[in-house]
Enzyme design. Structure first.
Site, PDB file in Angstrom:
ATOM      1  N   ASP A 134      92.682  77.459  15.338  1.00 52.36           N
ATOM      2  CA  ASP A 134      91.069  77.639  15.008  1.00 52.36           C
ATOM      3  C   ASP A 134      90.171  78.544  15.831  1.00 52.36           C
ATOM      4  OD1 ASP A 134      88.699  76.501  13.057  1.00 52.36           O
ATOM      5  OD2 ASP A 134      89.385  74.256  13.727  1.00 52.36           O
ATOM      6  N   ASP A 152      92.625  73.237   8.399  1.00 52.02           N
ATOM      7  CA  ASP A 152      91.992  72.934   7.690  1.00 52.02           C
ATOM      8  C   ASP A 152      91.850  74.311   6.731  1.00 52.02           C
ATOM      9  OD1 ASP A 152      90.267  74.985   8.400  1.00 52.02           O
ATOM     10  OD2 ASP A 152      89.238  73.302   9.978  1.00 52.02           O
ATOM     11  N   LYS A 174      92.341  68.915   5.307  1.00 54.69           N
ATOM     12  CA  LYS A 174      91.130  67.787   5.545  1.00 54.69           C
ATOM     13  C   LYS A 174      89.834  68.768   5.232  1.00 54.69           C
ATOM     14  CE  LYS A 174      88.278  69.244   9.264  1.00 54.69           C
ATOM     15  NZ  LYS A 174      87.648  69.814  10.726  1.00 54.69           N
ATOM     16  N   ASP A 219      58.947  69.865  35.525  1.00 53.57           N
ATOM     17  CA  ASP A 219      58.409  68.866  33.470  1.00 53.57           C
ATOM     18  C   ASP A 219      59.789  69.657  33.002  1.00 53.57           C
ATOM     19  OD1 ASP A 219      57.644  72.450  33.148  1.00 53.57           O
ATOM     20  OD2 ASP A 219      55.756  71.818  33.042  1.00 53.57           O
ATOM     21  N   GLU A 273      60.448  72.808  32.207  1.00 53.33           N
ATOM     22  CA  GLU A 273      60.202  74.373  31.410  1.00 53.33           C
ATOM     23  C   GLU A 273      60.903  74.843  32.334  1.00 53.33           C
ATOM     24  OE1 GLU A 273      55.670  75.272  31.734  1.00 53.33           O
ATOM     25  OE2 GLU A 273      55.918  73.520  29.504  1.00 53.33           O
ATOM     26  N   GLY A 329      90.195  66.376  17.821  1.00 54.16           N
ATOM     27  CA  GLY A 329      90.235  65.520  17.184  1.00 54.16           C
ATOM     28  C   GLY A 329      91.099  65.978  15.951  1.00 54.16           C
ATOM     29  N   THR A 330      90.560  66.942  15.595  1.00 55.84           N
ATOM     30  CA  THR A 330      91.298  68.161  13.738  1.00 55.84           C
ATOM     31  C   THR A 330      92.523  68.930  14.430  1.00 55.84           C
ATOM     32  OG1 THR A 330      89.279  68.450  13.116  1.00 55.84           O
ATOM     33  CG2 THR A 330      91.025  70.239  12.848  1.00 55.84           C
ATOM     34  N   ARG A 381      77.666  77.036  13.396  1.00 53.42           N
ATOM     35  CA  ARG A 381      79.056  75.632  12.096  1.00 53.42           C
ATOM     36  C   ARG A 381      77.967  75.623  11.076  1.00 53.42           C
ATOM     37  NH1 ARG A 381      81.368  71.861  16.721  1.00 53.42           N
ATOM     38  NH2 ARG A 381      79.999  72.241  17.465  1.00 53.42           N
TER      39      ARG A 381
END
Length: 325
Positions: free
Chosen positions: A226, A172, A201, A34, A36, A233-234, A97
């Site tokens: 990063d 960024d 960014k 189920d 769990e 993508g960044t 994040r």
């Protein structure tokens, strides 16, 4: 000491235990039809200092929420069965994040996750490279340990740069401090100045914009850094911008390689020479496939193991944290 390694992060946990010259304590994990699940230690934890390792990156086999619940439930049962202290070792901490409200009525999920760890009786949380260290430290009321991976990246960067001028680059403005600290670490090791740059960014409703580019990358080896790579993508956007401005080579560095669907473009792009990540997240967690040939993996077991050794013996861990003087 008892060290438990939950199944989803078994390889890293076994490597950490080997560094400590201790066996991984046996435990049971069961999944029910189920949806769990349960997990329990198979040896006594009464009066023991317990360390539980589980990385919280969702994948094709188990979601991040499944992994989080399993870790929390395991910590709780250790507390119920008399553990003296419990340390959660979470190399990749999910929901880090979402640390502030960016839209009206947004959740602040980082804080909610911290409350969950506290509610089940966690005494200490160890992690690597969270999105925002200040938010991480303030969200938790229990002890937090934020291990720094910069020193692990330095020899790799020096090897890849060869004789080219070296530039550390943030994709960024939010990651500028992270890149600046890596730059300073490299300068301390090399004894000479290292270049620095960043790109603007802005993200709104999943649309990325911003064209400001700061830094002279022409003829240089550029190292974009990063905390994590999701779709990439960044990083790819920044790599293209560096190549357009004359970068001789571009390398992508991140602590956590999540590599979610869409990351293939990063690996296949000629703009990127290599992608370097740690093994904080099992690279097969999404598809079960072998790592891409362009990926280089930096192991973190020695760093985590040394932190555990010092914490257990009440020794200083300051030089493992990467704090500023």
């Amino acid at each position: 000491m008892r060290m438990f390694v939950l199944n989803d992060t078994n390889d890293l946990g076994v490597a950490v235990a080997e560094m400590l010259s201790i066996p991984v304590a046996p435990h049971e994990e069961r999944d029910f039809k189920d949806g769990e699940h349960k997990a329990r230690p198979l040896v006594s934890v009464r009066g023991k200092d317990v360390y539980v390792l589980q990385s919280l990156a969702g994948g094709s086999v188990a979601s991040v929420n499944d992994k989080l619940c399993k870790l929390l439930f395991f910590i709780a049962t250790c507390r119920d069965n008399g553990a003296s202290s419990i340390t959660a070792i979470v190399p990749y901490l999910a929901y880090s994040r979402k640390d502030r409200q960016t839209k009206s009525r947004d959740p602040v999920t980082t804080r909610y996750v911290a409350r969950l760890f506290e509610a089940v009786g966690t005494d200490r949380v160890i992690t690597l490279e969270v999105h925002n260290i200040a938010v991480f430290q303030n969200a938790f009321r229990c002890q937090t340990v934020h291990l720094d991976v910069r020193k692990l990246f330095v020899p790799v960067i020096r090897r890849l740069a060869k004789e080219l001028p070296l530039i550390v680059f943030s994709p960024d403005s939010g990651g500028m401090k992270r890149a600046q600290l890596l730059k300073e670490t490299l300068e301390a090791v090399q004894g000479k100045e290292v270049g620095f740059g960043f790109m603007e960014k802005r993200r709104s409703r999943n649309v990325v914009s911003g064209e400001l580019f700061a830094g002279d990358v022409k003829g240089s080896a550029v190292f974009i850094v990063d905390d994590m790579i999701s779709t990439g993508g960044t990083m790819l956007r920044t790599a293209h911008a560096c190549r357009e401005r004359g970068a001789k080579a571009v390398y992508v560095f991140a602590t956590h390689g999540l590599f979610n669907p869409g990351c293939e473009a990063l690996f296949n792009s000629p703009a990127v020479n290599r992608v370097v990540v740690t093994d904080s997240v099992p690279l097969s967690h999404q598809t079960g496939s072998e790592p891409h040939a362009k990926i280089e993996i930096v192991p973190v077991a020695a760093l985590i193991g040394e932190a555990i050794r010092r914490l257990h013996s009440n020794k200083s861990i300051t030089d493992l944290l990467g704090d500023e003087d």
